[in-house]
Design an enzyme around this catalytic site. Structure first.
Site, PDB file in Angstrom:
ATOM      1  CE  LYS A 297      -0.435  -0.088   4.928  1.00 22.56           C
ATOM      2  NZ  LYS A 297      -1.136  -0.606   6.148  1.00 22.56           N
TER       3      LYS A 297
ATOM      4  CE1 TYR B 283      15.199  31.694   6.283  1.00 20.38           C
ATOM      5  CE2 TYR B 283      14.856  29.352   5.657  1.00 20.38           C
ATOM      6  CZ  TYR B 283      15.010  30.553   5.210  1.00 20.38           C
ATOM      7  OH  TYR B 283      14.554  30.845   4.104  1.00 20.38           O
TER       8      TYR B 283
HETATM    9  C1  PLP Z   1      -0.355  -1.702   6.807  1.00 19.39           C
HETATM   10  C2  PLP Z   1      -1.085  -3.107   7.107  1.00 19.39           C
HETATM   11  C3  PLP Z   1      -0.220  -4.158   7.249  1.00 19.39           C
HETATM   12  C4  PLP Z   1       1.346  -4.107   7.451  1.00 19.39           C
HETATM   13  O1  PLP Z   1       1.727  -3.635   8.559  1.00 19.39           O
HETATM   14  P1  PLP Z   1       3.318  -3.239   8.975  1.00 19.39           P
HETATM   15  O2  PLP Z   1       3.150  -2.836  10.367  1.00 19.39           O
HETATM   16  O3  PLP Z   1       3.903  -2.474   8.069  1.00 19.39           O
HETATM   17  O4  PLP Z   1       3.639  -4.540   8.767  1.00 19.39           O
HETATM   18  C5  PLP Z   1      -1.098  -5.499   7.690  1.00 19.39           C
HETATM   19  N1  PLP Z   1      -2.195  -5.512   7.621  1.00 19.39           N
HETATM   20  C6  PLP Z   1      -3.050  -4.365   7.550  1.00 19.39           C
HETATM   21  C7  PLP Z   1      -4.565  -4.520   7.546  1.00 19.39           C
HETATM   22  C8  PLP Z   1      -2.609  -3.201   7.037  1.00 19.39           C
HETATM   23  O5  PLP Z   1      -3.260  -2.017   6.759  1.00 19.39           O
END
Ligand code: PLP
Length: 379
Positions: free
Chosen positions: A35, A265
């Protein structure tokens, strides 16, 4: 010459980190969670390193289409399921598996016309209170799905809130196990942290047997990208991971400053001795967090030094006195590593930089700015 900032993706590291997950869950199938455009790496760039996974898990239909366009014929799972009825048409067309977390999604399925029934992952809200049916309502949802001709196999799924922390997974495991005891179907529970828990460093007395989770399908995300899900309790090296993204740049100017001179800054850094600083082509508009304070680690020519002064939009300043004192010749054009691997091999973990910014490696990877050119290292 283009501005020297560059992100480099390391497919071999992705591949290594995926094998590391498999080592922790040898009997499970593995979703590569891609994702957010593969946690900022780019789905197309990450694909070569992750195509040894059993499936790809993501959120956007557009991203699912891109994975199919790469030639992937295996499973793809939509982690939040569909958002509106017409998404189901694309699920049918692209053969996507999808999460079902609420009654409205079951209604949409019931109204969907398809010749090919869908594989679904029924999500339980086992305590995190984000998505899913409560344990009390889970069986009813399962029975409703099971009665639909649009539904093929039903898998059972939940997500942990504290797999990386002190509370652990036991409270959710109990809720999940109790409510699903005699339901058939594959189980998918473990994110990165829960997966790694199964192979925790032996020094870890904090882990009890009920912390060990078994999943038919693990769902690792962040570990694939070489970040420790429970930093600073454990580091990337504790878990045997390799960084999959390097953010590098160069020194574009140097200044020799005197005692009591300030940098940047707000004059937040004031020199306590005469010193040389390097000005680096990287700022918050590249995705480097503005909140990183003086002292944030940074590599110059592969040698560890520190950020000084405020991060500005396009530039930061680094302390060169460490290198000057050690007799390492650096100046305009010297390589700077913001996170990841320097060309001579030294690694600066993204988790260290994220920690200095009060956040996680996840956020830094995902926030890599569009203006930063990205290249993929040859495998
Ligand atoms: C993002 C996600 C994961 C992966 O999580 P990590 O902490 O990056 O391993 C797994 N399951 C679901 C439902 C997620 O949304």
């Amino acid at each position: 010459m283009p501005r020297p900032i560059l992100a480099t993706i390391h497919p071999a590291a992705l591949q290594h980190n995926l094998s590391r997950c498999r080592l922790a869950a040898p009997d499970a199938k593995a979703w590569a969670v891609v994702k957010a455009n593969a946690y900022g790496h780019g789905i197309e760039r990450a694909y070569a390193g992750l195509c040894g996974a059993d499936g790809f898990a993501l959120l956007d239909l557009e991203e699912a289409q891109r994975v199919r366009d790469l030639g992937w014929r295996g499973p793809i799972l939509l982690l939040e399921g569909v958002f509106e009825p017409r998404d189901l048409e694309l699920c049918s067309r692209l053969n996507l598996w999808h999460t079902v977390h609420c009654d409205e999604q079951i209604d949409m399925l019931a109204a969907h016309k398809t010749n090919v029934p869908h594989r679904v992952f029924l999500k339980m809200n086992s305590g995190m209170n984000r998505l899913g049916f409560t344990p009390e309502r889970y069986r009813t949802a399962w029975a409703r799905l099971n009665a639909l001709p649009q539904v093929d196999e039903i898998s059972l799924m939940t997500h942990f809130s504290d797999a990386d922390g002190a509370r652990g997974v036991a409270y959710q495991m109990q809720a999940f196990s109790r409510a699903t005891l005699d339901l058939p179907g594959e189980r998918s529970l473990s994110n990165s942290a829960a997966t790694l828990r199964n192979s925790a460093p032996t020094s870890d007395a904090a882990l009890s047997p009920e912390d060990v989770v078994t999943s038919d399908w693990i769902r690792p995300g962040i570990v694939l990208y070489g970040s420790a899900p429970d930093y600073p309790q454990h580091t990337r090296t504790d878990w045997g991971l390799q960084p999959s993204m390097t953010l590098s740049s160069k020194i574009i100017a140097t200044q020799s400053i005197n005692t009591r001179d300030s940098v940047g800054y707000g004059s937040t850094f004031v020199a306590e001795k005469p010193m040389r600083i390097g000005v680096v082509a990287c700022g918050y508009a590249d995705g480097y967090p503005r909140v990183c304070p003086t002292g944030t680690p940074i590599l110059v020519a592969g040698v560890r030094t520190r950020l000084v002064g405020r991060v500005s939009m396009d530039m930061i300043a680094v302390d060169l006195s460490v290198l000057d004192d050690a007799g390492v010749a650096v100046g305009m054009g010297s390589e700077v590593t913001l996170w990841g691997r320097a060309s001579q091999g030294t690694v600066l973990d993204i988790d260290e930089v994220a920690h200095a910014a009060g956040t996680l490696g996840y956020e830094l990877m995902c926030a890599l700015a569009a203006r930063v050119p990205v290249v993929t290292e040859a495998c």
